[in-house]
Design an enzyme around this catalytic site. Structure first.
Site, short mmCIF file in Angstrom:
data_model
loop_
_atom_site.label_atom_id
_atom_site.label_comp_id
_atom_site.label_asym_id
_atom_site.label_seq_id
_atom_site.Cartn_x
_atom_site.Cartn_y
_atom_site.Cartn_z
N LYS A 295 -14.84 12.61 4.32
CA LYS A 295 -14.01 11.82 3.79
C LYS A 295 -13.95 10.43 3.64
O LYS A 295 -14.82 10.63 2.40
CB LYS A 295 -13.00 11.48 4.81
CG LYS A 295 -12.30 13.47 5.92
CD LYS A 295 -11.52 14.04 5.14
CE LYS A 295 -11.00 15.30 5.77
NZ LYS A 295 -11.88 15.91 6.93
N TYR B 2 -5.52 15.96 14.46
CA TYR B 2 -5.94 17.31 13.61
C TYR B 2 -6.02 18.52 13.84
O TYR B 2 -6.82 19.10 15.03
CB TYR B 2 -7.71 16.60 12.82
CG TYR B 2 -7.34 17.88 11.91
CD1 TYR B 2 -7.35 18.51 10.45
CD2 TYR B 2 -9.22 18.20 12.18
CE1 TYR B 2 -8.41 19.32 9.73
CE2 TYR B 2 -9.76 19.25 11.64
CZ TYR B 2 -9.35 19.95 10.37
OH TYR B 2 -9.88 20.07 9.54
N ASP C 270 -10.96 9.21 17.17
CA ASP C 270 -11.38 10.41 16.09
C ASP C 270 -11.00 9.00 14.99
O ASP C 270 -9.84 8.45 14.56
CB ASP C 270 -10.32 11.14 15.28
CG ASP C 270 -11.01 12.01 14.05
OD1 ASP C 270 -10.91 11.07 13.22
OD2 ASP C 270 -10.27 12.81 14.55
N ARG D 194 -35.06 19.83 13.00
CA ARG D 194 -33.59 19.02 13.97
C ARG D 194 -34.00 18.26 15.19
O ARG D 194 -32.47 18.45 15.07
CB ARG D 194 -34.08 20.47 14.31
CG ARG D 194 -32.55 21.38 15.68
CD ARG D 194 -32.68 22.36 15.88
NE ARG D 194 -33.64 23.53 16.29
CZ ARG D 194 -34.72 23.28 17.33
NH1 ARG D 194 -33.81 22.41 18.23
NH2 ARG D 194 -35.67 24.80 17.27
N1 PLP Z 1 -10.68 14.47 12.40
C1 PLP Z 1 -9.72 14.23 11.27
C2 PLP Z 1 -9.07 13.69 11.44
C3 PLP Z 1 -10.30 15.14 10.06
O1 PLP Z 1 -8.91 15.14 9.08
C4 PLP Z 1 -10.69 16.65 9.99
C5 PLP Z 1 -10.71 17.26 9.26
O2 PLP Z 1 -10.39 16.95 7.48
C6 PLP Z 1 -12.06 16.54 10.70
C7 PLP Z 1 -11.71 15.75 12.05
C8 PLP Z 1 -12.60 18.16 11.03
O3 PLP Z 1 -13.97 17.25 9.75
P1 PLP Z 1 -14.62 17.90 8.84
O4 PLP Z 1 -13.86 18.88 8.39
O5 PLP Z 1 -15.66 17.29 8.33
O6 PLP Z 1 -15.58 18.72 9.56
#
Ligand code: PLP
Length: 387
Positions: free
Chosen positions: A202, A103, A177, A51
């Site tokens: 992704k 998102y 992000d 952890r």
């Molecule tokens: N940021 C964006 C732009 C996303 O499209 C996503 C998920 O689709 C996330 C963050 C969240 O990531 P995770 O699905 O790996 O938790």
């Protein structure tokens, strides 16, 4: 030849990981162990409990730090947990500004923070620099940004927002992000962001076989706070997932090169058929120049409108090569209807307020043959009566 050490390109850096292994294995092993024995009771060694830290996690963190060129990188067990450890650094009453087209999951977590922890989260149109300059004041503690947003593909002026935020409050933390562009196409820390995070589920991993997140910063104070939360909550990336992420990263540059080349051809083809297409690589995109000024390419995600939700549904169901799934950044191509899938967690009324077209189809382009991808779309558009 010059004596100076050459700075290798990103294409080279992603492939060349360096690690210390006792048997000089060319691929670093996965340390599938929850605990580590101390050297002695007076020398606990580098690791004690996974952890808090694990060599496989350290390996991928060090590799990403080299790619991003930053001092501190943390690998977490999803993109959302990356965001979660960041938001836990704000306090009740803190003023936070966030985009109004983030998102859906980000929107949900920020709403939770507002309702449960009393953080003052305000959403604004971050593409409007005038509004951003008005709203980000000396009291603003954190700003959450994303560019291009998906599926509306809105672009923000990251450097100008960071410059403004830091001029009114040098301690304001700008969080970006970078999932849509990945470290190959955009370097938010160089543009002034204090923290960059990615859903490594992704592009960074690229195969949709793990969930992962990355948090990167050059600020030691923030890094210490983030590590504290990761250790306290157990949000760190598991050893085998760290190993898989490391493997995925090696083809990151290659995948993105192919994905965006195909995305450009598909976007151009759709536009030539008279459809309204959103893609930052098209000159028709209202922020084409801005995107080009801060990114190395337009990426692999685009969206288009058909004028009717039913028609969009027919197209999506008729496609054979594009799988109907949420998410993006995978080696295979994906198709989705965001209003019913990735963005269903945003209220219908809110979607309306934000001019979110219900018929919008999102395409996330993979590495298949581009002519096959165009052929598949063409037969689906013909079947739906669009062509
Ligand atoms: N940021 C964006 C732009 C996303 O499209 C996503 C998920 O689709 C996330 C963050 C969240 O990531 P995770 O699905 O790996 O938790």
């Amino acid at each position: 030849m010059s004596e100076e050490k050459r700075e290798y390109s990103l294409e080279t850096k992603v492939v060349n990981g360096s690690h210390k292994d006792q048997f000089r294995a060319s691929v670093a092993p996965a340390y599938l162990s929850a605990t580590f024995k101390p050297n002695s009771l007076s020398d606990m060694g580098d690791y004690d409990y996974t952890r808090s830290g694990n060599p496989s996690r350290t390996n991928v963190q060090d590799h990403v730090a080299k790619i991003i060129k930053c001092d501190y990188v943390f690998a977490t067990n999803s993109g959302m947990s990356a965001l979660d450890v960041i938001v836990r650094t704000v306090k009740p009453g803190d003023a936070v500004i966030a985009g109004d087209d983030l998102y859906g999951g980000t929107h949900r977590l920020l709403t939770y923070l507002k309702e449960k922890d009393g953080v003052d989260v305000q959403h604004h149109d971050t593409t409007d620099l005038k509004i951003m300059k008005e709203k980000i004041t000396k009291d603003t503690k954190m700003v959450f940004l994303e560019s291009p947003t998906n599926p509306l593909i809105k672009v923000i002026d990251l450097k100008s927002i960071c410059d403004h935020a830091h001029s009114v409050n040098p301690d304001c933390v700008v969080v970006f992000d970078n999932t849509m562009m990945s470290p190959i196409l955009m370097s938010p820390l160089e543009l002034g962001a204090d923290i960059q995070y990615e859903s490594a589920t992704k592009y960074m991993n690229g195969h949709h076989d793990i969930m992962a997140g990355i948090v990167a910063t050059n600020n030691k104070v923030l890094a210490d706070k983030i590590f504290y939360v990761i250790n306290a909550t157990g949000a760190g990336l598991a050893p085998f997932d760290s190993w898989l992420l490391m493997r995925g990263l090696k083809t990151l540059a290659l995948r993105i090169e192919r994905q965006q080349e195909s995305a450009m051809k598909i976007a151009t083809w759709l536009e030539s058929k008279g459809l309204k297409v959103r893609y930052p690589g098209l000159k028709s995109h209202p922020q084409y120049e801005l995107h080009k000024s801060q990114c190395k390419g337009p990426g692999g995600v685009l969206s288009f409108e058909t004028g009717d939700v039913k028609i969009s549904e027919t197209i999506i169901e008729k496609c054979e090569l594009y799988s109907i799934t949420v998410s993006f950044g995978c080696v295979n191509s994906l198709i989705s209807l965001p209003c019913k899938m990735s963005h269903a967690s945003i209220d219908e009324e809110v979607r309306k307020e934000r001019d979110f077209p219900e018929d919008l189809i999102r395409l996330c382009i993979g590495i298949e043959g581009v002519d096959d991808l165009i052929y598949d779309l063409e037969q689906a558009l013909k079947f739906a009566g669009v062509l």
